[in-house]
Write a protein that holds these residues in place. Structure first.
Motif, PDB file in Angstrom:
ATOM      1  N   TYR A 110       0.854  -1.180   0.000  1.00 27.17           N
ATOM      2  CA  TYR A 110       0.000   0.000   0.000  1.00 27.17           C
ATOM      3  C   TYR A 110       0.903   1.247   0.000  1.00 27.17           C
ATOM      4  O   TYR A 110       2.004   1.236   0.585  1.00 27.17           O
ATOM      5  CB  TYR A 110      -0.902   0.007   1.228  1.00 27.17           C
ATOM      6  CG  TYR A 110      -1.935  -1.096   1.252  1.00 27.17           C
ATOM      7  CD1 TYR A 110      -2.876  -1.232   0.240  1.00 27.17           C
ATOM      8  CD2 TYR A 110      -1.976  -2.013   2.309  1.00 27.17           C
ATOM      9  CE1 TYR A 110      -3.830  -2.240   0.274  1.00 27.17           C
ATOM     10  CE2 TYR A 110      -2.930  -3.021   2.354  1.00 27.17           C
ATOM     11  CZ  TYR A 110      -3.847  -3.129   1.326  1.00 27.17           C
ATOM     12  OH  TYR A 110      -4.787  -4.138   1.359  1.00 27.17           O
ATOM     13  N   ASP A 111       0.439   2.297  -0.635  1.00 26.18           N
ATOM     14  CA  ASP A 111       1.281   3.476  -0.861  1.00 26.18           C
ATOM     15  C   ASP A 111       1.817   4.097   0.427  1.00 26.18           C
ATOM     16  O   ASP A 111       2.897   4.699   0.436  1.00 26.18           O
ATOM     17  CB  ASP A 111       0.502   4.542  -1.639  1.00 26.18           C
ATOM     18  CG  ASP A 111       0.236   4.149  -3.080  1.00 26.18           C
ATOM     19  OD1 ASP A 111       0.909   3.230  -3.584  1.00 26.18           O
ATOM     20  OD2 ASP A 111      -0.648   4.761  -3.703  1.00 26.18           O
ATOM     21  N   ASP A 112       1.092   3.967   1.519  1.00 24.59           N
ATOM     22  CA  ASP A 112       1.495   4.623   2.760  1.00 24.59           C
ATOM     23  C   ASP A 112       2.497   3.839   3.584  1.00 24.59           C
ATOM     24  O   ASP A 112       3.018   4.347   4.578  1.00 24.59           O
ATOM     25  CB  ASP A 112       0.253   4.877   3.630  1.00 24.59           C
ATOM     26  CG  ASP A 112      -0.428   3.562   4.034  1.00 24.59           C
ATOM     27  OD1 ASP A 112      -1.048   2.937   3.155  1.00 24.59           O
ATOM     28  OD2 ASP A 112      -0.311   3.155   5.207  1.00 24.59           O
ATOM     29  N   VAL A 113       2.809   2.590   3.194  1.00 25.52           N
ATOM     30  CA  VAL A 113       3.556   1.708   4.089  1.00 25.52           C
ATOM     31  C   VAL A 113       4.997   2.172   4.290  1.00 25.52           C
ATOM     32  O   VAL A 113       5.434   2.409   5.429  1.00 25.52           O
ATOM     33  CB  VAL A 113       3.507   0.250   3.598  1.00 25.52           C
ATOM     34  CG1 VAL A 113       4.477  -0.625   4.401  1.00 25.52           C
ATOM     35  CG2 VAL A 113       2.084  -0.301   3.726  1.00 25.52           C
ATOM     36  N   ARG A 114       5.769   2.326   3.226  1.00 23.92           N
ATOM     37  CA  ARG A 114       7.172   2.718   3.407  1.00 23.92           C
ATOM     38  C   ARG A 114       7.300   4.101   4.047  1.00 23.92           C
ATOM     39  O   ARG A 114       8.048   4.263   5.027  1.00 23.92           O
ATOM     40  CB  ARG A 114       7.932   2.645   2.092  1.00 23.92           C
ATOM     41  CG  ARG A 114       8.293   1.242   1.668  1.00 23.92           C
ATOM     42  CD  ARG A 114       9.280   1.233   0.516  1.00 23.92           C
ATOM     43  NE  ARG A 114       9.459  -0.098  -0.008  1.00 23.92           N
ATOM     44  CZ  ARG A 114      10.309  -1.003   0.475  1.00 23.92           C
ATOM     45  NH1 ARG A 114      11.059  -0.683   1.522  1.00 23.92           N
ATOM     46  NH2 ARG A 114      10.419  -2.204  -0.067  1.00 23.92           N
ATOM     47  N   PRO A 115       6.607   5.120   3.539  1.00 26.60           N
ATOM     48  CA  PRO A 115       6.731   6.420   4.204  1.00 26.60           C
ATOM     49  C   PRO A 115       6.216   6.390   5.639  1.00 26.60           C
ATOM     50  O   PRO A 115       6.765   7.073   6.512  1.00 26.60           O
ATOM     51  CB  PRO A 115       5.913   7.367   3.324  1.00 26.60           C
ATOM     52  CG  PRO A 115       5.078   6.507   2.449  1.00 26.60           C
ATOM     53  CD  PRO A 115       5.820   5.229   2.283  1.00 26.60           C
ATOM     54  N   GLY A 116       5.196   5.603   5.891  1.00 24.16           N
ATOM     55  CA  GLY A 116       4.680   5.503   7.253  1.00 24.16           C
ATOM     56  C   GLY A 116       5.675   4.850   8.194  1.00 24.16           C
ATOM     57  O   GLY A 116       5.880   5.310   9.320  1.00 24.16           O
ATOM     58  N   LEU A 117       6.323   3.780   7.744  1.00 22.84           N
ATOM     59  CA  LEU A 117       7.327   3.123   8.580  1.00 22.84           C
ATOM     60  C   LEU A 117       8.543   4.029   8.786  1.00 22.84           C
ATOM     61  O   LEU A 117       9.121   4.065   9.883  1.00 22.84           O
ATOM     62  CB  LEU A 117       7.747   1.793   7.952  1.00 22.84           C
ATOM     63  CG  LEU A 117       6.678   0.695   7.948  1.00 22.84           C
ATOM     64  CD1 LEU A 117       7.162  -0.528   7.160  1.00 22.84           C
ATOM     65  CD2 LEU A 117       6.280   0.286   9.363  1.00 22.84           C
ATOM     66  N   ASP A 118       8.923   4.767   7.750  1.00 25.46           N
ATOM     67  CA  ASP A 118      10.020   5.730   7.896  1.00 25.46           C
ATOM     68  C   ASP A 118       9.706   6.763   8.980  1.00 25.46           C
ATOM     69  O   ASP A 118      10.589   7.191   9.731  1.00 25.46           O
ATOM     70  CB  ASP A 118      10.274   6.454   6.567  1.00 25.46           C
ATOM     71  CG  ASP A 118      10.986   5.587   5.541  1.00 25.46           C
ATOM     72  OD1 ASP A 118      11.715   4.655   5.948  1.00 25.46           O
ATOM     73  OD2 ASP A 118      10.809   5.832   4.331  1.00 25.46           O
ATOM     74  N   TRP A 119       8.463   7.157   9.055  1.00 30.31           N
ATOM     75  CA  TRP A 119       8.032   8.166  10.026  1.00 30.31           C
ATOM     76  C   TRP A 119       7.957   7.591  11.439  1.00 30.31           C
ATOM     77  O   TRP A 119       8.369   8.219  12.415  1.00 30.31           O
ATOM     78  CB  TRP A 119       6.677   8.708   9.589  1.00 30.31           C
ATOM     79  CG  TRP A 119       6.171   9.886  10.362  1.00 30.31           C
ATOM     80  CD1 TRP A 119       6.904  10.907  10.913  1.00 30.31           C
ATOM     81  CD2 TRP A 119       4.803  10.181  10.669  1.00 30.31           C
ATOM     82  NE1 TRP A 119       6.077  11.816  11.530  1.00 30.31           N
ATOM     83  CE2 TRP A 119       4.785  11.397  11.390  1.00 30.31           C
ATOM     84  CE3 TRP A 119       3.595   9.551  10.382  1.00 30.31           C
ATOM     85  CZ2 TRP A 119       3.603  11.977  11.845  1.00 30.31           C
ATOM     86  CZ3 TRP A 119       2.423  10.133  10.816  1.00 30.31           C
ATOM     87  CH2 TRP A 119       2.426  11.334  11.548  1.00 30.31           C
ATOM     88  N   THR A 219      -9.555   3.274  15.156  1.00 32.20           N
ATOM     89  CA  THR A 219      -9.582   2.867  13.750  1.00 32.20           C
ATOM     90  C   THR A 219      -8.762   3.855  12.930  1.00 32.20           C
ATOM     91  O   THR A 219      -8.882   5.069  13.117  1.00 32.20           O
ATOM     92  CB  THR A 219     -11.020   2.838  13.200  1.00 32.20           C
ATOM     93  OG1 THR A 219     -11.811   1.934  13.982  1.00 32.20           O
ATOM     94  CG2 THR A 219     -11.043   2.397  11.744  1.00 32.20           C
ATOM     95  N   VAL A 220      -7.921   3.320  12.039  1.00 31.75           N
ATOM     96  CA  VAL A 220      -7.160   4.159  11.107  1.00 31.75           C
ATOM     97  C   VAL A 220      -7.270   3.543   9.719  1.00 31.75           C
ATOM     98  O   VAL A 220      -7.632   2.376   9.568  1.00 31.75           O
ATOM     99  CB  VAL A 220      -5.675   4.278  11.520  1.00 31.75           C
ATOM    100  CG1 VAL A 220      -5.543   4.908  12.907  1.00 31.75           C
ATOM    101  CG2 VAL A 220      -4.976   2.918  11.479  1.00 31.75           C
ATOM    102  N   ARG A 221      -6.928   4.341   8.722  1.00 33.33           N
ATOM    103  CA  ARG A 221      -6.916   3.839   7.345  1.00 33.33           C
ATOM    104  C   ARG A 221      -5.511   3.778   6.756  1.00 33.33           C
ATOM    105  O   ARG A 221      -5.279   3.097   5.770  1.00 33.33           O
ATOM    106  CB  ARG A 221      -7.822   4.698   6.451  1.00 33.33           C
ATOM    107  CG  ARG A 221      -9.292   4.591   6.846  1.00 33.33           C
ATOM    108  CD  ARG A 221     -10.199   5.297   5.847  1.00 33.33           C
ATOM    109  NE  ARG A 221     -11.584   5.185   6.260  1.00 33.33           N
ATOM    110  CZ  ARG A 221     -12.373   4.139   5.978  1.00 33.33           C
ATOM    111  NH1 ARG A 221     -11.884   3.121   5.291  1.00 33.33           N
ATOM    112  NH2 ARG A 221     -13.621   4.114   6.388  1.00 33.33           N
ATOM    113  N   THR A 222      -4.579   4.487   7.351  1.00 32.94           N
ATOM    114  CA  THR A 222      -3.208   4.529   6.850  1.00 32.94           C
ATOM    115  C   THR A 222      -2.241   4.565   8.028  1.00 32.94           C
ATOM    116  O   THR A 222      -2.636   4.833   9.170  1.00 32.94           O
ATOM    117  CB  THR A 222      -2.961   5.783   5.997  1.00 32.94           C
ATOM    118  OG1 THR A 222      -3.070   6.933   6.849  1.00 32.94           O
ATOM    119  CG2 THR A 222      -3.967   5.898   4.849  1.00 32.94           C
ATOM    120  N   LEU A 223      -0.959   4.363   7.739  1.00 32.79           N
ATOM    121  CA  LEU A 223       0.045   4.474   8.789  1.00 32.79           C
ATOM    122  C   LEU A 223       0.249   5.921   9.211  1.00 32.79           C
ATOM    123  O   LEU A 223       0.664   6.190  10.342  1.00 32.79           O
ATOM    124  CB  LEU A 223       1.373   3.867   8.334  1.00 32.79           C
ATOM    125  CG  LEU A 223       1.371   2.373   7.992  1.00 32.79           C
ATOM    126  CD1 LEU A 223       2.808   1.834   7.987  1.00 32.79           C
ATOM    127  CD2 LEU A 223       0.514   1.558   8.929  1.00 32.79           C
TER     128      LEU A 223
END
Length: 234
Positions: A110-119, A219-223
């Motif tokens: 999912y598009d948010d995974v790498r930037p979310g984990l980086d954050w 509940t969330v939809r993205t990281l």
């Protein structure tokens, strides 16, 4: 940050349908395994369709209920039985499973995974605990996580508390200091709650929360929404 989350020091993630959409991955992997068998072990595919192979694996699972936590065993065992049935060496099972595993780990994040984990990584200790057999080293995400555990490694499937507890064993963290993030209401949210962790439901679609499980609490939809829930500011 919500009051009950103010002591959170770690985040543990589910994998399938949390970091990627798993059904297309499994379908491609099963087809890749079938194509490999057709090329090298054609007597199998001359007699069996992909759907027949899938049903055979389900029959293996019913025959070995004590191994329900180990999807890798169930696939290898089924392939070994096919090898014997069609007169091939048992090495067929290892080779065919490797064809499956290679495709199983070719996921579209999912598009948010790498930037979310980086954050998230500079602020929290990160873990994964999954019922599945994805390999984060192959996928290229392992470096984000302090520990990654699969059900087959501990002998128990979520929602059993054992997997939730084992992933933080020896870390100095208590379950109350860990958020567990997953897509499955029963396995992930109810399971994490029973294990003493703070469950967060990640709803990757327009899914309705099952009323019989009570309120999901968070509940969330993205990281990125997860980071905001935990008090991070972009």
């Amino acid at each position: 940050m919500a009051g009950e989350l103010s002591t959170v020091r770690g985040i543990c993630f589910d994998l399938d349908n949390t970091f990627w959409d798993v059904m297309p991955v499994i379908e491609r992997a099963e087809q890749a395994m079938y194509d490999f068998l057709a090329l090298k072990y054609p007597r199998v595919t001359a007699a069996m369709t992909v759907e027949m192979l899938r049903k055979a694996r389900q029959e293996t699972a019913r025959a070995h209920p004590q191994m329900a936590h180990d999807f890798t065993f169930l696939r290898r065992q089924t392939l070994a039985e096919h090898a014997r049935e069609f007169g091939y060496a048992e090495a067929m099972a290892d080779e065919a499973f490797e064809a499956f595993a290679q495709a199983r780990n070719e996921v579209v994040l999912y598009d948010d995974v790498r930037p979310g984990l980086d954050w998230l990584k500079p602020h929290f200790r990160l873990f994964t605990a999954s019922n599945g057999n994805a390999d984060l080293k192959r996928i290229g995400l392992a470096h984000y996580f302090e520990r990654c555990l699969a059900a087959r490694e501990v002998g128990a499937l979520k929602p059993d508390p054992l997997l939730f507890h084992k992933v933080i064993e020896g870390t100095g963290l208590t379950p109350q200091q860990v958020v567990y993030v997953g897509d499955d209401p029963a396995l992930d949210v109810v399971g994490a709650r029973a294990a003493g962790m703070h469950p967060v439901w990640i709803n990757r679609g327009e899914f309705e929360w099952p009323a019989e499980f009570g309120a999901p609490v968070h509940t969330v939809r993205t990281l990125q929404e997860l980071g905001a829930l935990l008090g991070l500011r972009s």
